[in-house]
Design an enzyme around this catalytic site. Structure first.
Site: not given
Ligand SMILES: [Zn+2]
Lengths: 435, 428
Positions: A40, A114, A138
């Site tokens: 990420k 996210s 997330s």
């Protein structure tokens, strides 16, 4: 660790698909398709731009690897690329950033947030796990929307060193994969104490099973009927496998959303204070300006959601209202954690992961702030309390995946992986791409 | 008049408060890393050595022992602060409720806390440079109650505090950085960032004068923050940087709570020792304090005194050692020097050097001459007895005893001289 023969054309194929689905901001062109891991964008990878989905960090090339990244590399995994995300993790749909990932099941729909890019990468690449991060959901959220398994461990089991902070007391590095076994393999390699993160420990991870599935009534409000019927089907299958399903009432859980947003915004507003445009990332240009003006110029690069959280977060921790908001939210977190922990003593908590399937991109953009923040109602409680949780596909409606979320007690992370591994024996996940 | 101080002192740890960077780099920006530069992704790790120092100061100041210590973020925006927040303490500081005793009163210590130093700003004409070597250096902040009521008390307090810090092993050569709160009437004026004791006293005097004048003219003293202009020896009104409202303290979520390390290091309060010795040995308190206030070695040497007379000699020798700037003599050599002094010999730089380098030291010539003279007389009177002095230790010792008793000399010195004289005599 998943292994296959190297595919020399892999990076090329990946770039092609990435043009369509927008899930990676950086691709490692030497990756050839065996034992891959993506990272990420808010986790530092030495030598690769890491900007947490924010324009303000454009050009930031970290001089070090995040501990989780280093441990993956040391274990022989190959770094495939940085996955896109909502700016600093601020969002539930992956739309609060300049690169908006598309859902592989329907390109007009969001991938979730996210960790949007991490979920899409997992849904399209075969031999791959995604190193992602969850603050309030997330990992669960995009895993559910993209039909993959998303595992968020107990707070403090995986080092946060190298994680570009959102809310430090809530941030948890976690793993997404196509099978629970892949996640377990990666988890075993990256967990454990780290000299560079004081909040990370070597606590023993247990695997204590239970045959009791608990549903909190208050959390079942406002769930889409298609999601509900898929979830009910899951429950009846579990009952068939000998599980007992029970219901509990927990009034205070309604306050989890405001408490979460108060704590996370308070911490976020301090974490974002450092971006002043002269040490890293986007560089301010006019050094003749007064510091305050220079500083304000640099910070105009923040997106609207980041600006909102800075303003609200600064407010809730200011001296005159701190007790009313920040301190009260901290006390609530302690109370909720103790309530949830007592329920989890002899049971798992189970619920759908998200109240709906992935919304259309323009639908998500049109949601009111309250509606958008409420999308996290099911994922926030375990995140606020630092409890391990896992989202796994439990059904499909009109071609879109539906996820269920299982929560266990602190440090009983293996029990979740055991549960999903046994679920996978009787349920086949669907994937539209297999790079 | 009420004066309160916030004293900042750098702790002499090898590495910084939250990273492994060295604290004694000279080349600007040579001792920096992602942590003390606040790079995205970096996290602080507490340096336990800093906690040890803080704990010792806390104990010496008689603070309530803290159960746990924790940290907070204090947010403000300034280019010297890499994270735009300083990691400091609020609810659970290293210590609270201590005191420093001066001759007229106890100055109460409100709290002491650990925090990180910001970077150094170097202002040049037309541009500004930053040196991040200082970013993350451990600082101890010591906050007093407004108990200081005069310049004399201020000076005495600072001397006492510096002595305490010295005995805890904190380098006081580095200048103290102090925020000064001073109020003659109602309004509290804060003078920020005064460096060094002289400046502090000057700033306090300036404020006393300024506020007195204002009051006598019937004007009001404004409650405000001022800065000290060293060149012009005056304080100036400065715009308040930030208030507590705006600092927006939150718990530092990257650190946990820490148990304050216990310590059994000896607590030394030089002024207390001076008072005690003065009472016990009759020496002047002020003299003793001057010798030991910032001198561990002299303190250790005084610890050997057995009685009044010896203490006087000890003080005399320490004063001579200080006069000739001779440090690090050590217990054994000091004893030797003390013996020489007791024999009445003159101690000078050369003699100290000899003793330190382990050379044999003859006591002073005047003294030696009188010993030699007496020995000669004795030899004349006891010729027969001494003929076979080598085989007859009793005879030898008899002479030594007689001469030593008569001259009140050190028997060892007499023995040395007697042997020399006899050898000379027999060769002749
Ligand atoms: Zn450093």
């Amino acid at each position: 660790m998943p292994t296959t023969k190297p595919n020399p054309k892999f990076a090329e194929e990946l770039s092609k698909l990435n043009k369509k689905l927008n899930f990676m901001s950086v691709i490692n062109s030497s990756a050839n398709g065996k034992s891959l891991f993506s990272v990420k964008d808010n986790l530092c990878v030495k030598g690769f731009e890491s900007r947490a989905g924010s324009k303000i960090l454009s050009g930031y090339i970290p001089p070090f690897n995040a501990t989780a990244v280093q441990r993956m590399l040391d274990s022989g995994y190959e770094f495939v690329g940085k996955t896109v995300m909502d700016e600093f993790g601020f969002g539930s749909f992956g739309t609060n950033t300049d690169i908006v990932a598309k859902n592989p099941f329907d390109e007009t729909r969001v991938a979730g947030g996210s960790s949007s890019g991490a979920a899409v990468a997992t849904a399209v690449i075969k031999n791959h796990v995604a190193i992602a991060e969850s603050t309030g959901g997330s990992i669960s959220n995009p895993a559910s929307f993209c039909g993959v398994v998303g595992f968020t461990p107990t707070y403090g089991t995986i080092s946060r060193y190298g994680l570009i902070d959102y809310a430090n007391s809530l941030d948890k590095v976690g793993v997404m994969g196509r099978r629970a076994a892949d996640i377990r393999a990666a988890f075993d390699r990256i967990k454990g104490a780290d000299n560079y993160d004081s909040t990370c420990s070597d606590s023993k991870i247990s695997s204590t099973p239970t045959k009791k599935l608990m549903i909190i009534e208050q959390l079942m409000k406002g769930i889409d009927s298609k999601v509900l019927s898929s979830f009910d089907l899951l429950l009846s299958k579990m009952q068939g496998m000998g599980y007992k399903v029970e219901h509990a009432s927990l009034d205070i859980i309604d306050k989890a959303i405001p408490a979460y947003y108060i704590i996370s915004m308070a911490e976020a507003s301090t974490n974002l204070a450092k971006y002043d445009g002269y040490k890293y990332g986007e560089q301010g240009k006019d050094f003749t300006k007064k510091y305050n003006d220079f500083f304000c110029d640099a910070r105009s690069s923040f997106g609207i959601e980041a600006k909102r959280r800075i303003v609200l977060g600064t407010f809730v921790r200011s001296a005159s209202v701190k007790d009313k908001y920040y301190i009260k939210a901290l006390k609530f977190r302690t109370a909720l954690t103790s309530k949830l922990s007592s329920i989890l003593k002899d049971s798992f908590l189970i619920s759908p992961t998200m109240p709906t399937v992935a919304p259309k991109i323009d639908e998500a953009a049109g949601l009111s702030l309250i509606k958008a923040y409420s999308m996290d109602s099911l994922t926030i409680p375990p995140n606020l309390s630092g409890l391990p949780h896992i989202s796994f596909p439990c059904g499909y409606a009109n071609g879109m995946p539906i996820g269920a979320q299982l929560i266990s007690s602190h440090f009983n992370d293996y029990a979740l992986l055991d549960f999903v591994e046994s679920w996978e024996k009787s349920f086949k996940y669907e994937f539209k791409y297999n790079l | 008049m009420k004066i309160g101080l916030e004293v900042h002192v750098a702790l002499p740890t090898k590495s910084k408060l939250f990273c492994a960077c060295s604290t004694d780099a000279t080349e600007p920006n040579s001792s920096i890393c992602p942590i003390c530069m606040g790079f995205p992704g970096s996290k602080p790790m507490l340096n336990r050595a800093a906690l040890d120092y803080a704990s010792n100061v806390s104990r010496t100041l008689g603070c309530m022992p803290a159960q746990m210590v924790s940290f907070v973020r204090k947010v403000y925006f300034y280019p010297d602060l890499p994270k735009s927040y300083q990691i400091t303490q609020l609810q659970e500081p290293v210590g609270v409720d201590g005191s420093v005793e001066i001759s007229s009163k106890k100055v109460k210590i409100r709290r002491i806390q650990l925090e990180e130093d910001p970077a150094k700003i170097i202002r040049e004409s037309g541009y500004t440079l930053m040196d991040f070597n200082r970013s993350g250096i451990p600082l101890l902040e010591i906050v007093t109650e407004p108990d200081i009521a005069s310049e004399e008390e201020l000076r005495e307090f600072l001397g006492e505090l510096r002595s305490i810090l010295y005995y805890v092993g904190i380098n006081i050569e580095k200048e103290l950085k102090v925020d000064l709160n001073i109020s003659l009437s109602k309004a509290r004026v804060e003078v920020k960032n005064v460096t060094g004791i002289r400046n502090l006293v000057d700033a306090a005097n300036y404020e006393i004068k300024r506020q007195t004048e204002l009051t006598s003219k019937g004007k009001e003293v404004v409650q405000e923050t001022r800065s000290y202009n060293e060149a012009e020896v005056r304080t100036e009104s400065s715009r308040e940087k930030e208030s507590d409202e705006e600092y927006g303290f939150i718990f530092e979520p990257d650190l946990t709570s820490y148990k304050l390390p216990s310590s059994n290091a000896k607590v030394v309060l030089a002024s207390k020792v001076a008072r005690e010795y003065s009472r016990k040995y009759g020496a002047k308190e002020k003299t003793i304090l001057e010798l030991i206030q910032f001198d561990r070695e002299s303190y250790a040497l005084m610890d050997h005194a057995k009685d009044k007379a010896e203490m006087q000699k000890i003080i005399a020798v320490i004063e001579l050692l200080k006069k000739y700037e001779s440090t690090g003599i050590g217990n054994e050599k000091f004893e030797e020097l003390l013996e020489i002094a007791k024999s009445g010999a003159q101690i000078n730089a050369e003699l100290i050097k000899k003793v330190k380098s382990g050379q044999r030291v003859e006591t002073s010539s005047v003294n030696l001459q009188s010993i030699d003279k007496e020995i000669t007389t004795m030899i004349k009177n006891h010729k027969e007895l001494l003929k076979e002095y080598e085989k007859n230790p009793k005879a030898f010792n008899f002479i030594v005893g007689e001469v030593a008793a008569k001259l009140k000399a050190n028997p060892r010195d007499v023995a040395i001289r007697l042997r020399a004289v006899l050898e000379k005599g027999f060769k002749d």
